[in-house]
Design a protein around this motif. Structure first.
Motif, PDB file in Angstrom:
ATOM      1  N   ILE A 157       0.528  -1.478  -0.065  1.00  0.00           N
ATOM      2  CA  ILE A 157       0.120   0.004  -0.411  1.00  0.00           C
ATOM      3  C   ILE A 157       1.270   1.982   0.311  1.00  0.00           C
ATOM      4  CG2 ILE A 157      -1.490   1.178   1.244  1.00  0.00           C
ATOM      5  CD1 ILE A 157      -3.078  -0.971   2.260  1.00  0.00           C
ATOM      6  N   GLU A 158       0.356   2.174  -1.563  1.00  0.00           N
ATOM      7  CA  GLU A 158       1.152   3.333  -1.030  1.00  0.00           C
ATOM      8  C   GLU A 158       0.982   4.354  -0.546  1.00  0.00           C
ATOM      9  OE1 GLU A 158       2.245   5.846  -4.832  1.00  0.00           O
ATOM     10  OE2 GLU A 158       3.919   3.967  -4.282  1.00  0.00           O
ATOM     11  N   ARG A 159      -0.505   4.294  -0.820  1.00  0.00           N
ATOM     12  CA  ARG A 159      -1.532   5.298  -0.425  1.00  0.00           C
ATOM     13  C   ARG A 159      -2.417   4.996   0.084  1.00  0.00           C
ATOM     14  NH1 ARG A 159      -3.116  10.448  -3.971  1.00  0.00           N
ATOM     15  NH2 ARG A 159      -4.927  10.841  -2.317  1.00  0.00           N
ATOM     16  N   ALA A 160      -3.238   5.573   0.830  1.00  0.00           N
ATOM     17  CA  ALA A 160      -5.105   5.514   1.755  1.00  0.00           C
ATOM     18  C   ALA A 160      -5.293   6.470   1.710  1.00  0.00           C
ATOM     19  CB  ALA A 160      -4.608   4.446   2.753  1.00  0.00           C
ATOM     20  N   GLU A 161      -7.233   6.732   1.242  1.00  0.00           N
ATOM     21  CA  GLU A 161      -7.515   7.785   1.550  1.00  0.00           C
ATOM     22  C   GLU A 161      -8.786   7.895   2.479  1.00  0.00           C
ATOM     23  OE1 GLU A 161     -11.054   9.741  -1.229  1.00  0.00           O
ATOM     24  OE2 GLU A 161      -9.077  10.307  -2.034  1.00  0.00           O
ATOM     25  N   TYR A 162      -9.000   8.223   3.694  1.00  0.00           N
ATOM     26  CA  TYR A 162     -10.415   7.900   4.318  1.00  0.00           C
ATOM     27  C   TYR A 162     -10.528   9.262   4.247  1.00  0.00           C
ATOM     28  CZ  TYR A 162      -7.112   4.312   6.522  1.00  0.00           C
ATOM     29  OH  TYR A 162      -6.287   3.449   6.588  1.00  0.00           O
ATOM     30  N   LEU A 163     -12.309   8.904   5.462  1.00  0.00           N
ATOM     31  CA  LEU A 163     -13.235   9.981   5.357  1.00  0.00           C
ATOM     32  C   LEU A 163     -12.862  10.355   6.872  1.00  0.00           C
ATOM     33  CD1 LEU A 163     -16.540   8.656   4.104  1.00  0.00           C
ATOM     34  CD2 LEU A 163     -15.134  10.133   2.767  1.00  0.00           C
ATOM     35  N   PRO A 164     -13.027  11.672   7.177  1.00  0.00           N
ATOM     36  CA  PRO A 164     -13.663  11.653   8.432  1.00  0.00           C
ATOM     37  C   PRO A 164     -13.732  11.591   9.582  1.00  0.00           C
ATOM     38  CG  PRO A 164     -13.993  14.391   7.435  1.00  0.00           C
ATOM     39  CD  PRO A 164     -13.589  12.667   5.886  1.00  0.00           C
ATOM     40  N   TYR A 165     -13.783  11.010  10.454  1.00  0.00           N
ATOM     41  CA  TYR A 165     -14.417  10.244  11.621  1.00  0.00           C
ATOM     42  C   TYR A 165     -15.291  10.433  11.571  1.00  0.00           C
ATOM     43  CZ  TYR A 165     -16.277   8.062  15.816  1.00  0.00           C
ATOM     44  OH  TYR A 165     -16.581   7.136  16.193  1.00  0.00           O
ATOM     45  N   ASN A 166     -16.125  11.866  11.755  1.00  0.00           N
ATOM     46  CA  ASN A 166     -17.248  12.490  11.951  1.00  0.00           C
ATOM     47  C   ASN A 166     -18.465  11.725  11.172  1.00  0.00           C
ATOM     48  OD1 ASN A 166     -16.217  14.277  10.327  1.00  0.00           O
ATOM     49  ND2 ASN A 166     -16.761  15.494  11.747  1.00  0.00           N
TER      50      ASN A 166
ATOM     51  N   ASN B  29     -21.734   3.366   9.743  1.00  0.00           N
ATOM     52  CA  ASN B  29     -21.019   2.675  10.695  1.00  0.00           C
ATOM     53  C   ASN B  29     -19.937   1.512  10.077  1.00  0.00           C
ATOM     54  OD1 ASN B  29     -21.384   3.714  13.371  1.00  0.00           O
ATOM     55  ND2 ASN B  29     -24.104   2.747  12.864  1.00  0.00           N
ATOM     56  N   ASP B  30     -20.936   0.930   8.766  1.00  0.00           N
ATOM     57  CA  ASP B  30     -20.069   0.070   8.055  1.00  0.00           C
ATOM     58  C   ASP B  30     -18.293   0.748   7.225  1.00  0.00           C
ATOM     59  OD1 ASP B  30     -21.054   1.562   5.951  1.00  0.00           O
ATOM     60  OD2 ASP B  30     -21.323  -0.051   4.855  1.00  0.00           O
ATOM     61  N   LEU B  31     -18.337   1.835   7.383  1.00  0.00           N
ATOM     62  CA  LEU B  31     -17.537   2.196   6.867  1.00  0.00           C
ATOM     63  C   LEU B  31     -15.720   2.958   8.026  1.00  0.00           C
ATOM     64  CD1 LEU B  31     -18.212   4.786   3.945  1.00  0.00           C
ATOM     65  CD2 LEU B  31     -17.237   2.626   3.335  1.00  0.00           C
ATOM     66  N   LYS B  32     -16.273   2.677   8.867  1.00  0.00           N
ATOM     67  CA  LYS B  32     -15.409   3.539   9.639  1.00  0.00           C
ATOM     68  C   LYS B  32     -14.470   2.870   9.837  1.00  0.00           C
ATOM     69  CE  LYS B  32     -18.757   6.322  13.056  1.00  0.00           C
ATOM     70  NZ  LYS B  32     -19.411   5.976  14.242  1.00  0.00           N
ATOM     71  N   GLY B  33     -12.986   3.056   9.565  1.00  0.00           N
ATOM     72  CA  GLY B  33     -11.575   2.809  10.111  1.00  0.00           C
ATOM     73  C   GLY B  33     -11.523   2.505   8.649  1.00  0.00           C
ATOM     74  N   PHE B  34     -12.605   1.815   7.590  1.00  0.00           N
ATOM     75  CA  PHE B  34     -11.127   1.483   6.390  1.00  0.00           C
ATOM     76  C   PHE B  34     -11.038   2.606   5.132  1.00  0.00           C
ATOM     77  CE2 PHE B  34     -13.483  -2.521   8.458  1.00  0.00           C
ATOM     78  CZ  PHE B  34     -13.232  -3.094   7.416  1.00  0.00           C
ATOM     79  N   PRO B  35     -10.280   2.570   4.405  1.00  0.00           N
ATOM     80  CA  PRO B  35     -10.582   3.564   3.206  1.00  0.00           C
ATOM     81  C   PRO B  35     -11.307   3.557   2.585  1.00  0.00           C
ATOM     82  CG  PRO B  35      -8.034   1.928   3.541  1.00  0.00           C
ATOM     83  CD  PRO B  35      -9.512   1.460   4.304  1.00  0.00           C
TER      84      PRO B  35
END
Length: 71
Positions: free
Chosen positions: A34-43, A47-53
């Protein structure tokens, strides 16, 4: 009783009766990191995406790159 030997590609799990075919299958899979990952802000995550890029960029040893997306 007959004993049957199977060889399994350790990357994709495909079974082969021929050892060379299983080894060939393993060699075709690209080992990536993995070279890079893009996440959403926590807030803003549901529920099904929390913690996953949302997206990850992976690079193979040969330098090729691919992007994988959640949706």
């Amino acid at each position: 009783m007959k004993i049957k030997t199977m060889y399994t590609c350790e990357v994709c799990g495909t079974n082969y009766e021929d050892k060379n075919k299983a080894e060939g299958c393993e060699k075709t899979h690209k080992v990536v990191e993995i070279e890079r990952a893009e996440y959403l802000p926590y807030n803003s995550c549901n529920n099904d995406l929390k913690g996953f890029p949302l997206r990850i960029w992976v690079r193979a040893k040969d330098g090729t790159c691919a992007v994988y997306k959640k949706w």
